[in-house]
Design a protein around this motif. Structure first.
Motif, PDB file in Angstrom:
ATOM      1  N   SER A 426       0.821  -1.209   0.000  1.00 43.39           N
ATOM      2  CA  SER A 426       0.000   0.000   0.000  1.00 43.39           C
ATOM      3  C   SER A 426       0.854   1.257   0.000  1.00 43.39           C
ATOM      4  O   SER A 426       0.399   2.308  -0.422  1.00 43.39           O
ATOM      5  CB  SER A 426      -0.931  -0.007   1.209  1.00 43.39           C
ATOM      6  N   ALA A 427       2.098   1.163   0.450  1.00 50.60           N
ATOM      7  CA  ALA A 427       2.944   2.354   0.478  1.00 50.60           C
ATOM      8  C   ALA A 427       3.343   2.796  -0.923  1.00 50.60           C
ATOM      9  O   ALA A 427       3.692   3.950  -1.137  1.00 50.60           O
ATOM     10  CB  ALA A 427       4.192   2.093   1.309  1.00 50.60           C
ATOM     11  N   ARG A 428       3.290   1.862  -1.888  1.00 50.02           N
ATOM     12  CA  ARG A 428       3.600   2.265  -3.260  1.00 50.02           C
ATOM     13  C   ARG A 428       2.410   2.949  -3.907  1.00 50.02           C
ATOM     14  O   ARG A 428       2.555   3.701  -4.854  1.00 50.02           O
ATOM     15  CB  ARG A 428       3.946   1.063  -4.124  1.00 50.02           C
ATOM     16  N   ILE A 520       7.342   8.534  11.981  1.00 45.63           N
ATOM     17  CA  ILE A 520       8.553   8.379  11.172  1.00 45.63           C
ATOM     18  C   ILE A 520       8.495   9.261   9.920  1.00 45.63           C
ATOM     19  O   ILE A 520       9.457   9.954   9.590  1.00 45.63           O
ATOM     20  CB  ILE A 520       8.770   6.897  10.789  1.00 45.63           C
ATOM     21  N   ILE A 521       7.345   9.283   9.280  1.00 45.33           N
ATOM     22  CA  ILE A 521       7.266  10.030   8.031  1.00 45.33           C
ATOM     23  C   ILE A 521       7.348  11.527   8.293  1.00 45.33           C
ATOM     24  O   ILE A 521       8.041  12.255   7.588  1.00 45.33           O
ATOM     25  CB  ILE A 521       5.974   9.655   7.284  1.00 45.33           C
ATOM     26  N   LEU A 522       6.679  11.965   9.358  1.00 38.66           N
ATOM     27  CA  LEU A 522       6.736  13.384   9.695  1.00 38.66           C
ATOM     28  C   LEU A 522       8.177  13.794  10.020  1.00 38.66           C
ATOM     29  O   LEU A 522       8.675  14.825   9.567  1.00 38.66           O
ATOM     30  CB  LEU A 522       5.820  13.659  10.889  1.00 38.66           C
ATOM     31  N   LEU A 523       8.825  12.934  10.760  1.00 36.08           N
ATOM     32  CA  LEU A 523      10.207  13.211  11.154  1.00 36.08           C
ATOM     33  C   LEU A 523      11.095  13.368   9.919  1.00 36.08           C
ATOM     34  O   LEU A 523      11.807  14.355   9.751  1.00 36.08           O
ATOM     35  CB  LEU A 523      10.721  12.064  12.019  1.00 36.08           C
ATOM     36  N   ARG A 603       8.509   4.184   1.554  1.00 39.60           N
ATOM     37  CA  ARG A 603       8.304   4.621   0.177  1.00 39.60           C
ATOM     38  C   ARG A 603       7.368   5.809   0.047  1.00 39.60           C
ATOM     39  O   ARG A 603       7.578   6.689  -0.762  1.00 39.60           O
ATOM     40  CB  ARG A 603       7.735   3.481  -0.658  1.00 39.60           C
ATOM     41  N   GLU A 604       6.303   5.809   0.881  1.00 41.50           N
ATOM     42  CA  GLU A 604       5.306   6.861   0.690  1.00 41.50           C
ATOM     43  C   GLU A 604       5.880   8.248   0.961  1.00 41.50           C
ATOM     44  O   GLU A 604       5.289   9.249   0.593  1.00 41.50           O
ATOM     45  CB  GLU A 604       4.070   6.601   1.546  1.00 41.50           C
ATOM     46  N   VAL A 605       7.076   8.299   1.587  1.00 38.09           N
ATOM     47  CA  VAL A 605       7.702   9.587   1.859  1.00 38.09           C
ATOM     48  C   VAL A 605       7.990  10.337   0.562  1.00 38.09           C
ATOM     49  O   VAL A 605       7.981  11.566   0.539  1.00 38.09           O
ATOM     50  CB  VAL A 605       9.001   9.376   2.674  1.00 38.09           C
ATOM     51  N   ILE A 606       8.206   9.621  -0.531  1.00 38.00           N
ATOM     52  CA  ILE A 606       8.507  10.293  -1.789  1.00 38.00           C
ATOM     53  C   ILE A 606       7.431  11.311  -2.126  1.00 38.00           C
ATOM     54  O   ILE A 606       7.726  12.404  -2.611  1.00 38.00           O
ATOM     55  CB  ILE A 606       8.672   9.283  -2.962  1.00 38.00           C
TER      56      ILE A 606
END
Ligand SMILES: Nc1nc2c(ncn2[C@@H]2O[C@H](COP(=O)(O)OP(=O)(O)OP(=O)(O)O)[C@@H](O)[C@H]2O)c(=O)[nH]1
Ligand SMILES: [Mg+2]
Lengths: 706, 74
Positions: A426-428, A520-523, A603-606
């Protein structure tokens, strides 16, 4: 006081756990779904009782890590969870095989209470188990329950309380063949600290799962070897002799306890199976199910996504109106709100995907899918069992890798673990949705039944599958050579999915995704923002000022040029430009490069990074334009050539389909394989494949004139 | 006759489980022991594995495992 919940897979342990604790847990109608121990206090007990939900097992003779956990825990080797009693769940619609495990549990020296579950289903299938008689024969309480109706479990709590108030271990014993009984006695005499019933478990434990719990012990090894030698001399295979003795005992116990009135005509399960496992109908059903799931994800989520996107847009504008311009405003609007918003916007799709998987598992269809594809998996050295972890890997590789513990064969398990991250999780999806939405036209074919964007989406899901096949083949013929794995799978009856269990699971998935997005993503996002915002030197501004004088820019152009120059000279910009030689063959510029770098944790961080980069860069009316529109407007530095063309978007998607940019997955691979070499192999291998795939895709798309 | 050769919808009784190690052991733990009643329900679309009714429940197993199980018709 700890009480362990033990039983065959899929007998409703987790449902019972939920009913007893009021604490909801993942419940699914597929054998072997609980792979981690969950605990919780029993709700209406008079004394504090802690319940432990163990993975389902057919036997205490461990042949997989999952089953080893059960035997270890029950024998008191897992120090802090040594149980004081056992609740054995048995499926009333299949008493014989369930009692096989019970016969082993009765010998462990722990008080046992039997929960005779699924009596509703048994009754519908014409099976009536006489609980009182069974209880008399086994010498332990047998309480009929329907785990999915919490009101029915109160008598079970009372029976458990009574048992715990005056704990007496059961005394019935399965008569083992004399040589085997003799061997267990000799072993117990030689190693006095063995728990009751443990001697026979050690004797048949060929793979050594249980032996490991004792550490190095010479007396134990000597006694074991002597006992096994004696059995060999008598020509007794301990393991099969035990099974035969137990099933013979079970037949005797059930004689006169079960009443069968065969139902008239076929059961619903048989009727459904005739269609969904039909030579033609089965394949068609499977494809339709898969297409429906992905269609729902893509279409159903669109309005919700648009709503969320707008919400975060307003939040950003609101903050911008209150906080004065400067680093703080930029941090809040461009770093925090835009980043989290971009990720949270994909929540609807993730919820729909988990909803679909939960429904398919809970109703029992997954086992049919495994049955049908087993033959297909075989050339890869895998079995239909690997299909379920691989399919759930489309939601997230982390639970999928944990789920491989149910695979007994070590080689099959390792291969499954290593190829699971190739499935598009799902992150992709956010990456695909963003880039497809921005660059693939929604051209319709066949009167709207097929759409180009949906087809590209399917292609992205297929890329991982297609690459995983040769990878699995390669692994099978290198690191994991050996005899093929077997396939033995219970086909559960179809059950109506329970709304609460399904909802609980979907919400849990959503919550853990949000927690990830929130932490994690916010960081990472804030770090990326900082790297992209600083150093903001006066030299950069002076250079742009000088150009402005020379070229006579108006204010708007000046602002845009200045923002662009700041980004180029930022730490992140320098890092990205350092990578350009590597990126050039892919036709990616430094901005895509930093997106890829920054998405190592997840991955979703992109998506968040791209949105940060767009916000930092030159803006024309950027407040209102969506991320998609702004992406399409990005240009190669100093030119009018658009950065994102269809080939670049496709190659970036393929890269993300194949890369290993997910710290959690790598950590879990390390933990589950028990070695840090595998995550390293996995990361290096997948990144190389991803780079090659991205290059090939871009080149092919350009050659095709895209 | 081995279970792998039995036509579907024929009720049989297991008379012997052959073979030495691990796999037959696991088959036996699932209830495929001498005396148990079995019936092949169908084969998977690609011909293998087999879906088998064993007592009160159903089970999928591969043809190569079914070869190890000898049955008689009842
Ligand atoms: N009708 C009915 N369904 C039940 C009952 N108990 C459990 N179920 C259903 O049976 C399925 C399996 O239940 P779980 O609680 O996941 O079984 P489990 O023993 O925890 O399974 P594993 O963890 O995979 O070993 C779910 O779909 C439940 O909703 C019952 O008494 N009656
Ligand atoms: Mg469970």
């Amino acid at each position: 006081m700890v009480v362990a919940l033990v039983g065959n897979p899929n007998t409703g342990k987790t449902a019972l756990f939920n009913a007893l604790t009021g604490f909801h847990r993942h419940v699914a109608n597929y054998p072997g779904v609980t792979v981690e121990l969950a605990r919780g206090p029993i709700r209406d007990a008079n004394a504090p009782i802690e319940l432990l939900d163990l993975p389902g097992t057919y036997s205490l003779a461990a042949q997989s890590p999952d089953e080893a956990i059960v035997c270890h825990t029950l024998c008191g080797h897992a120090a802090d969870t040594a149980p004081a009693a056992i609740i054995a769940t048995i499926d009333a619609s299949n008493p014989a095989r369930n009692l096989y495990l019970v016969s082993q549990l009765l010998e462990l020296g722990l008080p046992v209470v039997i929960a005779l579950n699924m009596i509703d289903i048994a009754r519908r299938r014409g099976l009536e188990v006489d609980a009182a008689r069974l209880s008399a024969r086994l010498g332990v309480p047998v309480v009929p329950v329907v785990a999915v109706e919490p009101a029915t479990v109160t008598p079970l709590v009372r029976a458990l309380e009574q048992t715990l108030a005056a704990p007496t271990p059961p005394t019935v014993r399965v008569p083992l063949p004399p040589p085997l009984a003799e061997a267990t006695r000799a072993l117990t005499a030689a190693v006095p600290d063995l728990r009751p019933g443990e001697a026979v478990r050690l004797l048949v434990d060929r793979a050594g799962w249980l032996r490991r719990a004792f550490g190095p012990r010479d007396t134990l090894d000597a006694a074991l070897a002597a006992a096994r030698q004696r059995l060999d001399r008598d020509g007794i295979d301990a393991a099969t002799a035990e099974v035969r003795a137990r099933y013979a005992w079970v037949d005797g116990v059930l004689d006169g306890v079960v009443r069968r009135t065969p139902p008239v005509g076929d059961t619903w399960t048989a009727r459904i199976d005739r269609v969904v496992t039909h030579p033609v109908g089965g394949g068609v059903t499977l494809l339709c199910v898969l297409y429906a799931v992905f269609y729902a994800i893509y279409q159903g989520a669109a309005p919700l996504m648009a709503g969320l996107e707008q919400l975060f847009g307003w939040a950003g504008a609101g903050v911008a109106a209150v906080v004065p311009p400067g680093p703080l405003q930029s941090l809040l609007v461009d770093g925090v709100i835009a980043g989290v918003g971009a990720v949270v916007g994909f929540l609807p799709q993730i919820l729909i995907l988990f909803l679909a998987l939960a429904l398919l598992e809970d109703c029992g269809y997954m086992a049919r899918a495994a049955f049908m594809v087993d033959r297909l998996m075989r050339p890869l050295g895998l079995s239909g069992r690997a299909f379920i972890p691989l399919l759930s890997s489309f939601a997230c590789a982390v639970p999928a890798i944990l789920g491989t513990r149910a695979i007994a064969d070590r080689r099959e398990r390792f291969i499954t673990i290593l190829i699971a991250p190739f499935m598009s999780c799902s992150a992709r999806l956010p990456v695909y949705v963003l880039l497809i939405g921005a660059f693939v036209p929604p051209t319709a074919y066949l009167g709207g039944w097929l759409r180009l964007d949906a087809l590209v989406m399917i292609a992205m899901y297929l890329v991982g599958v297609i690459v995983a096949i040769p990878v699995a083949f390669l692994l099978r013929h290198s690191a994991f050579r050996g005899p093929p794995a077997g396939f033995l799978l219970e086909m559960p009856t179809y059950k109506r999915p329970r709304a609460r269990a399904v909802a609980q699971r979907v919400l849990h998935a959503g919550r853990s995704f949000l927690v990830r997005a929130g932490t994690i993503i916010l960081l990472v996002n804030v770090v990326v923002w900082a790297l992209g915002y600083f150093p903001r030197s006066a030299a950069t501004q002076a250079a742009v000022d000088a150009q402005r004088l020379a070229q006579g820019w108006d204010d708007a152009t000046y602002e845009a040029e200045l923002a662009g120059a700041y980004l180029r000279d930022s730490y992140l910009g320098r890092l990205g430009r350092g990578l350009e030689p590597v990126l050039a063959p892919l036709h990616w510029d430094w901005r895509i490069g930093i997106g890829v770098l920054a998405s190592f944790p997840a991955r979703e961080v992109i998506v968040a990074t791209l949105s940060t980069i767009c916000n930092l860069g030159p803006e024309d009316d950027a407040q209102s334009a969506s991320l998609r529109a702004r992406l399409a407007e990005l240009k190669w530095d100093g030119t009018d050539r658009p950065l994102f063309t269809l080939p670049v978007a496709l190659s970036l998607m393929v890269f993300f389909a194949l890369c290993a940019q997910c710290v959690s997955t790598l950590v879990v691979i390390g933990r589950e394989t028990g070695s840090w070499a595998w995550p390293v192999v996995s990361f290096v291998g997948m990144t190389t494949i991803a780079y090659a795939g991205a290059w090939a895709t871009g080149a092919a798309a350009r050659a095709a004139g895209g | 006759m081995s279970l792998a050769r039995v036509p579907s919808a024929t009720r049989c009784r297991i008379v012997a489980v052959r073979g030495g190690h691990r796999i037959p052991y696991r088959l036996m733990e699932m209830g495929l022991v001498e005396g148990a009643e079995v019936e092949v329900v169908r084969r998977a679309p690609l011909g293998d594995p087999l879906q088998v009714r064993l007592g009160d429940y159903e089970l999928a197993l591969r043809e190569s495992d079914a070869e190890l199980i000898d049955v008689t018709e009842i």
